[in-house]
Write an enzyme that holds these catalytic residues in place. Sequence first.
Site, PDB file in Angstrom:
ATOM      1  N   THR A   1      -3.072   5.163  -4.140  1.00 45.11           N
ATOM      2  CA  THR A   1      -2.090   5.951  -3.403  1.00 45.11           C
ATOM      3  C   THR A   1      -0.699   5.821  -4.001  1.00 45.11           C
ATOM      4  O   THR A   1       0.135   6.688  -3.818  1.00 45.11           O
ATOM      5  CB  THR A   1      -2.057   5.520  -1.939  1.00 45.11           C
ATOM      6  OG1 THR A   1      -1.908   4.109  -1.895  1.00 45.11           O
ATOM      7  CG2 THR A   1      -3.313   5.895  -1.237  1.00 45.11           C
ATOM      8  N   THR A   2      -0.451   4.721  -4.682  1.00 49.78           N
ATOM      9  CA  THR A   2       0.852   4.563  -5.312  1.00 49.78           C
ATOM     10  C   THR A   2       0.882   5.327  -6.633  1.00 49.78           C
ATOM     11  O   THR A   2       1.821   6.080  -6.899  1.00 49.78           O
ATOM     12  CB  THR A   2       1.134   3.078  -5.583  1.00 49.78           C
ATOM     13  OG1 THR A   2       0.809   2.341  -4.421  1.00 49.78           O
ATOM     14  CG2 THR A   2       2.577   2.854  -5.918  1.00 49.78           C
TER      15      THR A   2
ATOM     16  N   ASP B   1      -8.842  -0.710   1.484  1.00 48.71           N
ATOM     17  CA  ASP B   1      -8.832  -0.158   0.130  1.00 48.71           C
ATOM     18  C   ASP B   1     -10.065  -0.612  -0.652  1.00 48.71           C
ATOM     19  O   ASP B   1     -10.719   0.192  -1.320  1.00 48.71           O
ATOM     20  CB  ASP B   1      -7.573  -0.609  -0.628  1.00 48.71           C
ATOM     21  CG  ASP B   1      -6.367   0.210  -0.216  1.00 48.71           C
ATOM     22  OD1 ASP B   1      -6.502   1.014   0.725  1.00 48.71           O
ATOM     23  OD2 ASP B   1      -5.296   0.040  -0.823  1.00 48.71           O
TER      24      ASP B   1
ATOM     25  N   ASP C   1       0.837  -1.188   0.000  1.00 44.45           N
ATOM     26  CA  ASP C   1       0.000   0.000   0.000  1.00 44.45           C
ATOM     27  C   ASP C   1       0.882   1.252   0.000  1.00 44.45           C
ATOM     28  O   ASP C   1       1.666   1.466   0.925  1.00 44.45           O
ATOM     29  CB  ASP C   1      -0.890  -0.028   1.243  1.00 44.45           C
ATOM     30  CG  ASP C   1      -1.811   1.155   1.284  1.00 44.45           C
ATOM     31  OD1 ASP C   1      -2.480   1.404   0.271  1.00 44.45           O
ATOM     32  OD2 ASP C   1      -1.847   1.845   2.315  1.00 44.45           O
TER      33      ASP C   1
END
Lengths: 535, 531
Positions: free
Chosen positions: A101-102, A399, A68
Amino acid sequence: MLRFDSSGKPFIIIRDQDQKERLTGSEARKANILAAMTVANLMKTSIGPLGMDKILVDQDGEVTATNDGATILKNMQVENPIAKLLVELSQGQDDEIGDGTTSVVVLAGALLEESLSLLEKGIHPSKISEGYEKACDIAVKHLLTICDKIEFDKENYESLVLSAKTSLGSKIVNQYTDKIAKISVEAVLAVADLERKDVRFDLIKLEGKTGGTLGDTELIDGIIIPKNFSHPQMPKQIKNAKIAILTCPFEPPKPKTGHKLDIDSVKKYKELLEIEQNYFKEMTDLVKKSGATLVLCQWGFDDEANHLLLQKKLPAVRWVSGTDIELIAIATGARIVPRFSELTEKKLGKAGMVIEKSIGTTDEKMIVIEKCSNTKTVTILVKGGNKMVVEEGKRSIHDALCVTRNLIKDNRIVYGGGAAEISCSVALNKASKEITGIEQYSIRAFSQALLSVPIALASNSGLNSLEAVSEIQLQQLEDKKPFLGIDCLSKGTSNMKEQNVFDTLRGKIQEFLLATQMAKMILKIDDIIRPTGQY
Amino acid sequence: MSTEAFQPARILNQGSTQEKAEGARLSNFIGAIALSDLISTTLGPKGMDKILQSPSNLLDSTITNDGATILGSIQISNAAAKILIEISKVQDDEIGDGTTSVVVLAGELLKEAEKLIHKRIHPQTIIKGFRLAKDIALKKLRSVSQDYSENQEELKKYLKKIAMTIFSTKILTPYKSLFADLAVDSILRLKGSTNLESIQILKKTGGLLKESYIEEGFVLDKKIGVGQPKRIENAKILVANTSMDYDKIKIFGSRVVVNSSSKLAEIEEEEKKKMLRKCQKIVDHGINVFINRQLIYNLPEQFFTDNGVMSIEHADFAGIERLSLVTGGEIVSTFDHPELVTLGTAKLIEEIMIGEDKLIRFSGCKEPSACTIILRGSSKQILDEAERSLHDGLAVLSQMVKNPKIVLGAGCTEIIMAQAIEEAAKETSGKIQIAMESFARALTRIPTIIANNAGYDAEQLVSELKTKHYKGNNTFGIDVMGGKVCDVQKIGVFESLLVKEGMLLKASEATEMILRVDTIMNSAPRRRGMN
């Protein structure tokens, strides 16, 4: 830095300037861009279903293994200010959307990387910013044209499961995606208000437990508190429980102001003794009188009070955590009562069944509160072979929950596997030709930067990344199909519609906006001042 | 203006380090494999023990071959090794046995994975192959297991055999039959409950391991108050948790202030009266035995003696909970309502001698499932190790009663699983096939290590065993005592399906986790003594 006033005397603008370092102009920009690229490069390998994980060892030697983006960056102990900004960027995406988020960091890094060559051409950073702004606008508009809608309701939620699966695909839970995606979606639907398109996340509790495998993860209708009843002989099962939630300890009161109580005679000793005994009786009597059949308390119990509760047939749980208390209060409609005297029947919460269960084979017991009267609440009990897996499982499920929630709020989707990015990139390229002036360059740069995500995706999947991406680009151009993406799992088709790989439109737009904003912000910095010799 | 001091590529804090790609993988593999090698010598009936010395006190050492105990006490900084320690701990909590094999299997899997990575196979491909292999192995494992839930009589026989298999790898080997009987006997008393709380293990130095025995009822390692009856029939027991030393007033901030010694005496007198009133209330419950978690001072003890009540002080928390469970009495802290209190009962309470120590035995309790296993042994280390071994056995057996599925031991099952994977691999195309074969190899390493530890020509034995299996003799395994390949059913080595399942699942989950990693970021260790 030295300046001279009108009479020729030097005066100092920055205090203790000999102890500070300073970078200005293009050097500052380059330094910043390099820092951002370093972070982005670090994250690149985590993208996609075949992306890799990172192990983070914290200050105390605790190990976290995760995929994550937000978690990696948060625990990375970053020192560079620009890198810190990117950490916040990822955090922002996490708070707002929960997924991507990446990618957002990788995109921001790529935007900055592209701007490097523009800067070298002598284009002013604010011009680049403007161009990026415009490009982002075009990209977002393009997303709106290529998005699709998915349909679902409480019974038919297959499509939601599919999108949760996309989110889970890149995590360690992907072995059990089918099951876990289903659990996540069911959990969200259980608490969702489809009419108001609202999901209250605080009604979904994620509880982790080692033992079994991730595949044993289950959805429990009710709330789990990892506690026991305070006295081993209390009943383990309560039907139609009336729950009193207390935030005051079953102990003699402790006034917050400092005081002393002197005992100087036998009489006083006796009096005090009586008062003490009465405290406990009063407390338990008050609780009993309110009609409660279960007491949940945030604090501890005195031994005597504990026994009195048992005698009065009042099962009780002590040291329930604050968040659990709030959740139970919401779910059962109870009021959180800070004083015994304020406890009334109205303030009690109701639950159909409260039961102490041993989960797994160890002796650890958990209390499950089921059939809460007020709102539907659910708990996802995440299992796994070791605590690192459980923690990562919890993050991944979070997520997936976010993705599902986003779809309930807005059911528009774009296709994954880099399809949306490539399509936007193609659109931008086309658009750039109709724009005159320097902006054209920035827009092209933006279009190039968008490809960074599919490129990373392809290279993580072991494909010849540039070739694969350019092939898809060409196909998209020719066939006008915006749902062609990178075939990461070698399923034999690059049609993401068939592979059922999609992201939420909201998430994608947010990703573009946030990354653009961050790139603009970093480009604007032309001066870094920092103390030296700090270490 | 200096630019060298700015190192823009450095983004982490001072002291934090980062390992990437090959470096990270190498460090993971080395750590995990080193750990599994360290512990692999303890595997099997002829595995060796380890001495664990505590860093603070060199005299305080533990001798054990229990995987979870060894791993729990070594300090390790390698991240991957920590993951392995964690799975061993979970295996211990969940099933109780197989704590070594799970780590060894994970280590072997990683060794195989390392070779594959050298062949330029992507870790994700390896993971895919391993998953497929794991699923096949699991399916095979379940299909060869035998379910005895219908046949309780048969099950009992097998329970003993399983217990013997477990104990044969531990210090209890010479007396495994005796201990297997002890374990099976005590587990059957539980009647399907997995609550090991009601089986008490009491260690008493002196005597030999084989003099250990099972005691009906409950034995408390405490002393009866001075001058009180040593034997009480039809006991009515009050189990309490209350202070019987001096009963301080709990109101916050209270303190005694006196200005003359006469007043002090008055207050002391009052204090005594208060205590005696409490004692009177306790006696009014109509009891003849009073057991308290906390201390009982001389004054109340005297009072109890005068009233013919046996009093036992300072029974610790676990002891009290167990007592209340066994005797059926509730733990009492207030004494104003004798009519509401449930008293515990026992047919007979008496003082007994074990070795040189006096203990109190409660027999004929309300809860008949309770029993105590008295362990005898010549030293503390032996007793500790015996207790750990016994606990492993009990844990597995208690799970067995719930889930009575049995597989063959002695390396037989591993070979069956390995061959099932090899069969399936033949029909799988692509690089996954290579990974599956590797998984099968890692599984066969377990019997190899066991035979190796016993000092035999392991490769020879395992290849003979494989041939047997290829020829369809699917019940063959390695007889570690005789050093030859034989029919496992004949030598009676059986294991619980749960142990094997746990080993397979946990090891592959941990392997996957470690394989997925391509970066390790170490934070700077927290500086001590800064404040």
